[in-house]
Write an enzyme that holds these catalytic residues in place. Structure first.
Site, PDB file in Angstrom:
ATOM      1  N   CYS A  27       0.866  -1.180   0.000  1.00 31.69           N
ATOM      2  CA  CYS A  27       0.000   0.000   0.000  1.00 31.69           C
ATOM      3  C   CYS A  27       0.899   1.225   0.000  1.00 31.69           C
ATOM      4  O   CYS A  27       2.024   1.186  -0.489  1.00 31.69           O
ATOM      5  CB  CYS A  27      -0.958  -0.020   1.180  1.00 31.69           C
ATOM      6  SG  CYS A  27      -0.156   0.154   2.781  1.00 31.69           S
ATOM      7  N   HIS A  87      30.748  10.169  -5.630  1.00 27.74           N
ATOM      8  CA  HIS A  87      30.547  10.976  -4.426  1.00 27.74           C
ATOM      9  C   HIS A  87      31.507  10.594  -3.297  1.00 27.74           C
ATOM     10  O   HIS A  87      31.525  11.255  -2.257  1.00 27.74           O
ATOM     11  CB  HIS A  87      29.106  10.833  -3.928  1.00 27.74           C
ATOM     12  CG  HIS A  87      28.827   9.499  -3.308  1.00 27.74           C
ATOM     13  ND1 HIS A  87      28.705   8.337  -4.046  1.00 27.74           N
ATOM     14  CD2 HIS A  87      28.662   9.128  -2.010  1.00 27.74           C
ATOM     15  CE1 HIS A  87      28.471   7.325  -3.242  1.00 27.74           C
ATOM     16  NE2 HIS A  87      28.449   7.773  -2.002  1.00 27.74           N
ATOM     17  N   HIS A  92      34.127  10.835   2.010  1.00 22.68           N
ATOM     18  CA  HIS A  92      32.717  10.709   1.599  1.00 22.68           C
ATOM     19  C   HIS A  92      32.111  12.107   1.500  1.00 22.68           C
ATOM     20  O   HIS A  92      31.873  12.762   2.501  1.00 22.68           O
ATOM     21  CB  HIS A  92      31.947   9.863   2.621  1.00 22.68           C
ATOM     22  CG  HIS A  92      30.612   9.392   2.146  1.00 22.68           C
ATOM     23  ND1 HIS A  92      29.535  10.232   2.010  1.00 22.68           N
ATOM     24  CD2 HIS A  92      30.188   8.164   1.767  1.00 22.68           C
ATOM     25  CE1 HIS A  92      28.497   9.540   1.579  1.00 22.68           C
ATOM     26  NE2 HIS A  92      28.864   8.279   1.416  1.00 22.68           N
TER      27      HIS A  92
END
Length: 648
Positions: free
Chosen positions: A412, A554, A569
């Site tokens: 859902c 990245h 990072h």
């Protein structure tokens, strides 16, 4: 399928026809005399409400079918016409409303799942396969019409009497509805309850003699008594739950507020504007069940008070600010709706105070207050790509026990609704590592995995993975370990320096425990420091080899000449940008010197689109050494300012 599983799946199937209501309400509202005063626009919206039962038949049949097939939808429509027209020849007073649509939709969907591949003799082959489904549905609904013609009148009377009792109970009836509505959210069964209240209970006949059933239908038909099952939700969804979010923010330790603030703000704004509250409710539903019980009680109280004050308000989708603005001055139906704003301010204060006190009194583990040993290390995965989504789906299948344990997949808005052979074989810890905020085991065969807004995409991907072949269950050894804090190694006096790093980034130093990512902040990835960049060039912090550059550019890993593994990072969750804003200047395997440019960044783009550009620079194998000494502070310059020293 067990009873609970059936109703869960039914709740999912009801979402498709319910999704058309906002469009119908918009057309109906804008066509009114006090707005555009265009009759054909109002009639367009009214047509959807007038044929809602047929829309339910089509929508439920399509959703119930195994592949959302058009043949199932057609079968649902055929079944609806057969059932409703044949039934009234036996008893003209029968009016099943949307229940007729739901029942015929279930018959059509089930017929499709059973006979969509049927083979008939050659002389009847044209009617085989999917063409057989509407025929079979029509036949079964004809039989149902013969049965319901005699059986349904007492059922209809019981529903009518029950509805009249709830309506006559006034504020108490609406309060009980609100309380039960919220209690059913964890199971997903609230959609079934809502369908009865919003589309079946109550009756209104307009000037033209048309009869309308249900709170929503009656409200938009101009019934001034409608709204008792809707009005009280506005103060909760627009004000109360945002107040709870603010309380959870201030209940979190100051150092963790940056990590949870953005998340809480986004779900609070969503609740206020649209009335979609599940993302916010799931943040404390499992972490602090006591708070959720109080939330259910307060919702019941809000509906009780709104009815007591004679407030009549309605919505087409949910009780958010958008629906509030649309229905504010709806002729004949809206009454005293301004009082909802007053109630909202009061409930904002109540939620803030109650949540604040209870969280601290019982030391509840709301977002940001989790124990370190309970925090789960989450892998960085880009589920925005097809490859990443497929891998994530495969991992979830393994986490719930593999294809041998997984029997049915549904989804859902925020949940994977799964039927399994044995819920004890589900690896809760791995599910949470993959990003799930909770796992609900309703019984031995029915579970829900709370994964957020990508639930449907993940569910579809899981179905594709299952169709391709078996997936093994995750082994016990593969269970991710919890992220116990990594103690910061202390440099041994007179220890030998094996690496002196310079800053790879120009910017401002940020302590590692202030990084808005728990894996870095807890030093589970390694020890070091972080930098908030102010310049676009990222350089190597030491001489060595670039052993890895992520394909999204990245982050990179440098191995120094003495074996220290340095991870640089850039930003937090920047993997989701899919490489945008980053350009690599060297390739994997390159031998580099300290200060040599490695990456180039588009800082304007990254600052606008990244979750955070605070960039950790850590030694991932620090346990192999005696420790490190941080040297940098304040503003630093790439390739020049000493960052930290690693000691052997």
């Amino acid at each position: 399928m067990n009873i609970l599983g059936f109703f869960q799946r039914l709740g999912r199937a009801l979402q498709l026809p319910i999704a058309v209501l906002p469009v119908a309400a918009l057309l109906l509202r804008f066509g009114q005399p006090d707005l555009l005063n265009v009759a054909f626009i109002a009639q367009a919206g009214g047509a959807i409400f007038d044929n809602l039962a047929l829309i339910f038949a089509i929508g439920v049949a399509s959703s119930w079918s195994k592949d959302s097939a058009g043949a199932a939808a057609l079968a649902g429509a055929v079944g609806y016409f057969v059932l409703t027209k044949a039934m009234v020849t036996i008893n003209p007073e029968i009016n099943m409303g949307v229940l007729a649509g739901i029942i015929t939709g279930l018959v059509g969907g089930a017929a499709y799942n059973r006979w969509s591949d049927i083979k008939l003799p050659d002389f009847l082959s044209f009617f085989g396969g999917k063409r057989f489904v509407p025929i079979a549905t029509g036949f079964f609904c004809l039989v149902l019409a013969a049965i319901f013609g005699y059986v349904w009148p007492p059922v209809q009377h019981a529903i009518h009497a029950g509805g009249e009792w709830i309506v006559s109970a006034g504020a108490l009836g609406s309060g009980i509805f609100g309380f039960i509505n919220r209690l059913l959210i964890p199971t997903g069964l609230h959609q079934v309850l809502n369908t009865i209240a919003w589309f079946q209970i109550g009756e209104f006949t307009n000037a033209a003699g048309t009869v309308f059933h249900g709170d929503i239908n009656r409200f938009y038909a101009g019934d001034g008594t409608a709204g008792m099952f809707m009005s009280g939700f506005f103060p909760i969804m627009m004000f109360g739950l945002p107040g709870a979010a603010l309380a959870m923010y201030f209940a979190a330790p100051k150092e963790r507020r940056p990590m949870v603030g953005g998340m809480l703000l986004s779900v609070a704004v969503t609740a206020f504007l649209t009335g979609v509250t599940e993302p916010l409710e799931f943040l404390f539903m499992f972490l602090a069940p006591l708070l959720y019980l109080l939330h259910a009680l307060l919702t019941g109280i809000s509906l009780f008070v709104a009815t007591l004050l004679g407030i009549h308000a309605g919505f087409s989708f949910s009780a958010g600010a958008i629906d509030y603005a649309l229905m504010y001055n709806l002729p004949a139906a809206s009454q005293n709706v301004w009082m909802l704003l007053v109630m909202g301010v009061i409930f904002f204060a109540i939620y803030f105070v109650v949540f604040s006190l209870v969280i601290r009194m019982f030391n509840l583990k709301t977002p940001g207050r989790e124990d370190k040993e309970d925090e789960i290390v989450t892998e960085e995965a880009n589920s925005n790509t097809e490859e990443g989504l497929t891998q994530l789906a495969t991992n979830y299948i393994a986490a719930v026990g593999g294809t041998d344990n997984l029997k049915a997949i549904d989804a859902c808005i925020t949940r994977l609704r799964l039927t399994v052979a044995d819920s004890a074989r589900v690896n809760d810890t791995m599910c949470k590592r993959l990003g799930a905020s909770g796992v609900v085991k309703l019984n031995k065969q029915t579970i829900q995995v709370i994964v957020g807004a990508k639930a449907e995409s993940i569910g579809d991907a899981m179905k594709k993975v299952v169709a391709r072949g078996p997936v093994a269950a995750a082994s016990a050894e593969a269970t991710p370990a919890t992220a116990a804090p990594v103690a910061k190694p202390q440099a041994v006096p007179n220890a030998v320096s094996i690496a002196e790093l310079v800053s790879p980034i120009t910017g401002d130093v940020v302590a590692l425990d202030q990084v808005p990512d728990e894996a870095f902040a807890s030093k589970a990835v390694g020890d070091g420091v972080a930098v908030k960049p102010t310049d676009k060039i990222v350089v190597s912090p030491a001489a060595g080899t670039i052993v890895k550059i992520f394909n999204t550019n990245h982050a990179f890993c440098l191995e120094t000449e003495k074996g220290a593994e340095i991870v640089v990072h850039m930003g937090i969750d920047t993997v989701a940008l899919e490489g945008k804003g980053f350009k690599r200047l060297v390739e994997e395997g390159a031998q580099v010197s300290a200060g040599q440019p490695i990456l180039e960044m588009d800082l304007d783009y990254l600052n606008a689109n990244a979750r955070s550009m605070i960039s950790p620079v850590v030694c991932s194998n620090i346990d192999d050494f005696s420790g490190l000494i941080i040297k940098a502070q304040g503003h630093i310059v790439a390739g020049q300012t000493p960052l930290y020293e690693i000691k052997k």
